[in-house]
Scaffold this motif. Structure first.
Motif, mmCIF file in Angstrom:
data_model
loop_
_atom_site.group_PDB
_atom_site.id
_atom_site.type_symbol
_atom_site.label_atom_id
_atom_site.label_comp_id
_atom_site.label_asym_id
_atom_site.label_seq_id
_atom_site.Cartn_x
_atom_site.Cartn_y
_atom_site.Cartn_z
ATOM 1 N N VAL A 28 0.486 -0.949 -0.053
ATOM 2 C CA VAL A 28 0.035 -0.049 0.225
ATOM 3 C C VAL A 28 0.796 1.317 -0.377
ATOM 4 N N ALA A 29 2.142 1.415 0.885
ATOM 5 C CA ALA A 29 2.551 1.920 0.983
ATOM 6 C C ALA A 29 4.239 2.581 -0.307
ATOM 7 N N ARG A 30 3.642 3.716 -0.710
ATOM 8 C CA ARG A 30 4.701 4.354 -2.258
ATOM 9 C C ARG A 30 5.713 4.219 -1.694
ATOM 10 N N VAL A 31 7.335 3.928 -2.921
ATOM 11 C CA VAL A 31 7.975 4.477 -2.184
ATOM 12 C C VAL A 31 8.619 5.860 -3.659
ATOM 13 N N PRO A 32 10.014 6.326 -3.286
ATOM 14 C CA PRO A 32 9.668 6.916 -3.974
ATOM 15 C C PRO A 32 10.873 6.972 -5.296
ATOM 16 N N PRO A 33 10.161 7.295 -6.393
ATOM 17 C CA PRO A 33 10.611 6.576 -7.624
ATOM 18 C C PRO A 33 11.795 6.850 -7.920
ATOM 19 N N GLY A 34 13.323 5.523 -8.887
ATOM 20 C CA GLY A 34 14.019 5.511 -8.452
ATOM 21 C C GLY A 34 14.626 4.258 -8.321
ATOM 22 N N THR A 35 16.074 3.880 -7.866
ATOM 23 C CA THR A 35 17.005 3.137 -8.177
ATOM 24 C C THR A 35 17.150 2.308 -6.817
ATOM 25 N N TYR A 36 16.815 1.312 -6.591
ATOM 26 C CA TYR A 36 17.285 0.952 -4.864
ATOM 27 C C TYR A 36 17.853 -0.396 -5.592
ATOM 28 N N ARG A 37 18.540 -1.155 -4.223
ATOM 29 C CA ARG A 37 19.368 -2.007 -3.568
ATOM 30 C C ARG A 37 18.601 -2.825 -3.602
ATOM 31 N N VAL A 38 18.749 -3.832 -3.885
ATOM 32 C CA VAL A 38 18.248 -5.434 -3.057
ATOM 33 C C VAL A 38 19.228 -6.233 -2.569
ATOM 34 N N GLU A 39 18.908 -6.205 -1.278
ATOM 35 C CA GLU A 39 20.220 -7.521 -0.164
ATOM 36 C C GLU A 39 19.092 -7.883 -0.001
ATOM 37 N N ALA A 40 19.694 -9.211 0.395
ATOM 38 C CA ALA A 40 19.960 -10.350 1.429
ATOM 39 C C ALA A 40 20.520 -10.349 1.842
ATOM 40 N N ALA A 41 19.933 -10.478 3.474
ATOM 41 C CA ALA A 41 20.938 -10.776 4.995
ATOM 42 C C ALA A 41 20.769 -12.680 4.978
ATOM 43 N N TRP A 42 21.616 -13.100 5.930
ATOM 44 C CA TRP A 42 22.162 -14.343 5.858
ATOM 45 C C TRP A 42 22.102 -14.394 6.546
ATOM 46 N N ALA A 43 21.657 -15.153 8.059
ATOM 47 C CA ALA A 43 21.840 -15.466 9.852
ATOM 48 C C ALA A 43 21.921 -17.107 10.229
ATOM 49 N N GLN A 44 22.597 -17.376 11.221
ATOM 50 C CA GLN A 44 22.961 -18.316 11.410
ATOM 51 C C GLN A 44 21.875 -18.345 12.835
ATOM 52 N N ALA A 45 21.678 -19.650 12.770
ATOM 53 C CA ALA A 45 21.292 -20.476 14.776
ATOM 54 C C ALA A 45 21.626 -21.414 14.834
ATOM 55 N N PRO A 46 22.787 -22.034 15.619
ATOM 56 C CA PRO A 46 23.617 -22.856 15.551
ATOM 57 C C PRO A 46 23.029 -23.891 16.118
ATOM 58 N N TYR A 47 22.645 -24.756 16.197
ATOM 59 C CA TYR A 47 21.511 -26.649 16.914
ATOM 60 C C TYR A 47 22.692 -27.886 16.616
ATOM 61 N N GLU A 48 22.219 -28.746 17.493
ATOM 62 C CA GLU A 48 22.823 -29.651 17.304
ATOM 63 C C GLU A 48 21.800 -30.903 16.960
ATOM 64 N N HIS A 49 21.768 -31.597 15.781
ATOM 65 C CA HIS A 49 20.954 -32.616 15.507
ATOM 66 C C HIS A 49 21.313 -34.184 15.194
ATOM 67 N N GLY A 50 21.426 -35.133 15.793
ATOM 68 C CA GLY A 50 21.368 -36.386 15.914
ATOM 69 C C GLY A 50 22.891 -35.893 16.241
ATOM 70 N N GLY A 51 23.928 -35.686 17.064
ATOM 71 C CA GLY A 51 24.697 -35.601 17.792
ATOM 72 C C GLY A 51 25.939 -34.737 16.551
ATOM 73 N N GLU A 52 25.373 -33.868 15.523
ATOM 74 C CA GLU A 52 26.016 -33.392 14.471
ATOM 75 C C GLU A 52 25.325 -31.442 14.734
ATOM 76 N N TYR A 53 26.856 -30.884 15.133
ATOM 77 C CA TYR A 53 26.633 -29.880 14.640
ATOM 78 C C TYR A 53 26.245 -28.714 13.663
ATOM 79 N N VAL A 54 25.106 -28.087 14.082
ATOM 80 C CA VAL A 54 24.295 -27.308 12.204
ATOM 81 C C VAL A 54 24.469 -26.090 12.205
ATOM 82 N N ASP A 55 24.976 -25.180 11.207
ATOM 83 C CA ASP A 55 24.989 -22.772 11.178
ATOM 84 C C ASP A 55 23.567 -23.763 10.405
#
Length: 97
Positions: free
Chosen positions: A70-97
């Motif tokens: 619904v909200a508009r942005v000013p017309p123009g050119t914009y960067r598109v970024e991807a952010a990667w996050a990790q939350a390590p855990y243990e599964h079956g005795g193996e450490y996984v990121d």
């Protein structure tokens, strides 16, 4: 006048900004409060031109059709970024990121 439901408040806006800061801690895992969810990488994917100021949100993993924001942005050119996050855990005795 902007609809207050469509505008991020200061706390939400701060959180959304931190998603794109490498090293930022976004919270903890719900099942393991001692393990932080942390931003490990931010990558510029591409740039987009938005001549009309109108955006549609969609996902390649969903059968649902995209929806216009619904909200508009000013017309123009914009960067598109991807952010990667990790939350390590243990599964079956193996450490996984």
């Amino acid at each position: 006048m902007e609809n207050p439901r469509l505008v991020a408040g200061p706390q939400d806006a701060g959180f959304l900004e931190s998603v794109f800061v490498p090293g930022a801690r976004l919270g903890v895992r719900a099942d393991d409060p001692a393990t932080f969810v942390e931003v490990v990488e931010v990558e510029e994917v591409t740039t987009i031109r938005v001549p009309s100021g109108r955006l549609i949100v969609d996902s390649p993993w969903s059968e649902a059709r995209g929806r216009e924001i619904v909200a508009r942005v000013p017309p123009g050119t914009y960067r598109v970024e991807a952010a990667w996050a990790q939350a390590p855990y243990e599964h079956g005795g193996e450490y996984v990121d």
